[in-house]
Design a protein around this motif. Structure first.
Motif, PDB file in Angstrom:
ATOM      1  N   GLU A 102      31.186  29.322  37.782  1.00 47.70           N
ATOM      2  CA  GLU A 102      30.413  29.088  37.582  1.00 47.70           C
ATOM      3  C   GLU A 102      30.726  29.492  36.032  1.00 47.70           C
ATOM      4  O   GLU A 102      29.457  29.773  35.248  1.00 47.70           O
ATOM      5  CB  GLU A 102      29.333  29.829  38.518  1.00 47.70           C
ATOM      6  N   SER A 103      30.977  31.239  35.956  1.00 45.97           N
ATOM      7  CA  SER A 103      31.738  32.007  34.493  1.00 45.97           C
ATOM      8  C   SER A 103      31.896  30.960  33.818  1.00 45.97           C
ATOM      9  O   SER A 103      31.768  31.442  32.457  1.00 45.97           O
ATOM     10  CB  SER A 103      31.832  32.627  35.455  1.00 45.97           C
ATOM     11  N   LYS A 104      32.656  29.924  33.607  1.00 50.38           N
ATOM     12  CA  LYS A 104      32.852  29.106  33.204  1.00 50.38           C
ATOM     13  C   LYS A 104      31.523  28.085  32.286  1.00 50.38           C
ATOM     14  O   LYS A 104      31.813  28.247  30.706  1.00 50.38           O
ATOM     15  CB  LYS A 104      34.116  27.578  33.446  1.00 50.38           C
ATOM     16  N   MET A 110      37.477  37.122  31.231  1.00 48.68           N
ATOM     17  CA  MET A 110      37.876  37.493  32.358  1.00 48.68           C
ATOM     18  C   MET A 110      37.261  39.354  32.131  1.00 48.68           C
ATOM     19  O   MET A 110      36.559  39.730  33.803  1.00 48.68           O
ATOM     20  CB  MET A 110      38.938  36.960  32.391  1.00 48.68           C
ATOM     21  N   GLU A 111      37.009  39.685  30.913  1.00 49.85           N
ATOM     22  CA  GLU A 111      36.599  41.710  30.505  1.00 49.85           C
ATOM     23  C   GLU A 111      35.403  40.881  31.878  1.00 49.85           C
ATOM     24  O   GLU A 111      34.905  42.138  32.341  1.00 49.85           O
ATOM     25  CB  GLU A 111      37.047  41.764  29.420  1.00 49.85           C
ATOM     26  N   GLU A 112      34.314  40.821  31.656  1.00 50.00           N
ATOM     27  CA  GLU A 112      33.092  40.292  31.843  1.00 50.00           C
ATOM     28  C   GLU A 112      33.093  40.627  33.117  1.00 50.00           C
ATOM     29  O   GLU A 112      31.932  40.373  33.520  1.00 50.00           O
ATOM     30  CB  GLU A 112      32.263  39.589  30.609  1.00 50.00           C
ATOM     31  N   ILE A 113      33.391  39.049  33.240  1.00 52.13           N
ATOM     32  CA  ILE A 113      33.183  38.724  34.889  1.00 52.13           C
ATOM     33  C   ILE A 113      34.476  40.367  35.983  1.00 52.13           C
ATOM     34  O   ILE A 113      33.801  40.328  37.009  1.00 52.13           O
ATOM     35  CB  ILE A 113      34.082  37.354  35.295  1.00 52.13           C
ATOM     36  N   ILE A 114      35.207  41.157  35.411  1.00 59.81           N
ATOM     37  CA  ILE A 114      35.479  41.927  35.876  1.00 59.81           C
ATOM     38  C   ILE A 114      34.839  43.014  35.921  1.00 59.81           C
ATOM     39  O   ILE A 114      34.882  43.603  36.774  1.00 59.81           O
ATOM     40  CB  ILE A 114      37.138  42.284  35.198  1.00 59.81           C
ATOM     41  N   ASP A 115      33.823  43.570  34.755  1.00 57.39           N
ATOM     42  CA  ASP A 115      32.938  44.329  34.616  1.00 57.39           C
ATOM     43  C   ASP A 115      32.119  43.940  35.629  1.00 57.39           C
ATOM     44  O   ASP A 115      31.201  44.961  36.262  1.00 57.39           O
ATOM     45  CB  ASP A 115      32.321  43.938  33.224  1.00 57.39           C
ATOM     46  N   LEU A 119      31.248  46.336  38.719  1.00 58.22           N
ATOM     47  CA  LEU A 119      29.554  47.054  39.234  1.00 58.22           C
ATOM     48  C   LEU A 119      29.010  46.296  40.950  1.00 58.22           C
ATOM     49  O   LEU A 119      28.281  47.327  41.186  1.00 58.22           O
ATOM     50  CB  LEU A 119      28.478  46.532  38.004  1.00 58.22           C
ATOM     51  N   LEU A 120      29.622  45.321  40.574  1.00 56.63           N
ATOM     52  CA  LEU A 120      28.937  44.882  42.182  1.00 56.63           C
ATOM     53  C   LEU A 120      29.856  45.190  43.583  1.00 56.63           C
ATOM     54  O   LEU A 120      29.112  45.931  44.351  1.00 56.63           O
ATOM     55  CB  LEU A 120      29.543  43.444  42.415  1.00 56.63           C
ATOM     56  N   LYS A 121      31.266  46.033  43.245  1.00 55.77           N
ATOM     57  CA  LYS A 121      31.995  46.593  44.016  1.00 55.77           C
ATOM     58  C   LYS A 121      30.967  48.085  44.478  1.00 55.77           C
ATOM     59  O   LYS A 121      31.045  48.667  45.335  1.00 55.77           O
ATOM     60  CB  LYS A 121      32.992  47.056  43.401  1.00 55.77           C
TER      61      LYS A 121
END
Length: 125
Positions: A102-104, A110-115, A119-121
């Motif tokens: 979905e992110s693709k 990858m940085e945005e996904i990690i961010d 936040l979700l964590k």
């Protein structure tokens, strides 16, 4: 043991049952040796076909989550902690693959996904 079936879900009912029973095992709500409801009782409680509950139990048994004993019922199997952790990790990996697909599509780095994950964590306790 509480299982909730959603008619709005894209997943077939037997998969919803499987996923929820696995979740109960992973969370420790049901433990090794605990009896599961009979296929007939579960079907009656969920207002579904016995064939549906039978298929769910057969899949759970095939995957090693439960053991069925003729005339006695179905029970949570005794799995070692490493095997259980490996199965949990496999499920997590599959979910993360979907997130990455979905992110693709959204062209996220990858940085945005990690961010987003960070936040979700914070929200998960």
């Amino acid at each position: 043991m509480t299982i909730i079936i959603s008619n709005l879900s894209n997943d077939p009912i037997y998969l919803q049952i499987i996923d929820q029973i696995k979740g109960l095992i992973f969370s420790g709500e049901i433990k090794e040796g605990d009896a599961l409801p009979s296929m007939r009782n579960l079907a009656k409680d969920l207002q579904v076909s016995v064939i549906t509950t039978k298929r769910a139990y057969e899949e759970l048994e095939k995957e090693g989550f439960i053991v069925s004993l003729t005339g006695k019922g179905s029970f949570v199997s005794g799995q070692n902690k490493d095997l259980l952790r490996t199965k949990k990790m496999k499920i997590l990996e599959e979910k993360l693959k979907e997130v990455l697909k979905e992110s693709k599509i959204l062209n996220l780095s990858m940085e945005e996904i990690i961010d987003i994950m960070k936040l979700l964590k914070e929200d998960v306790k």
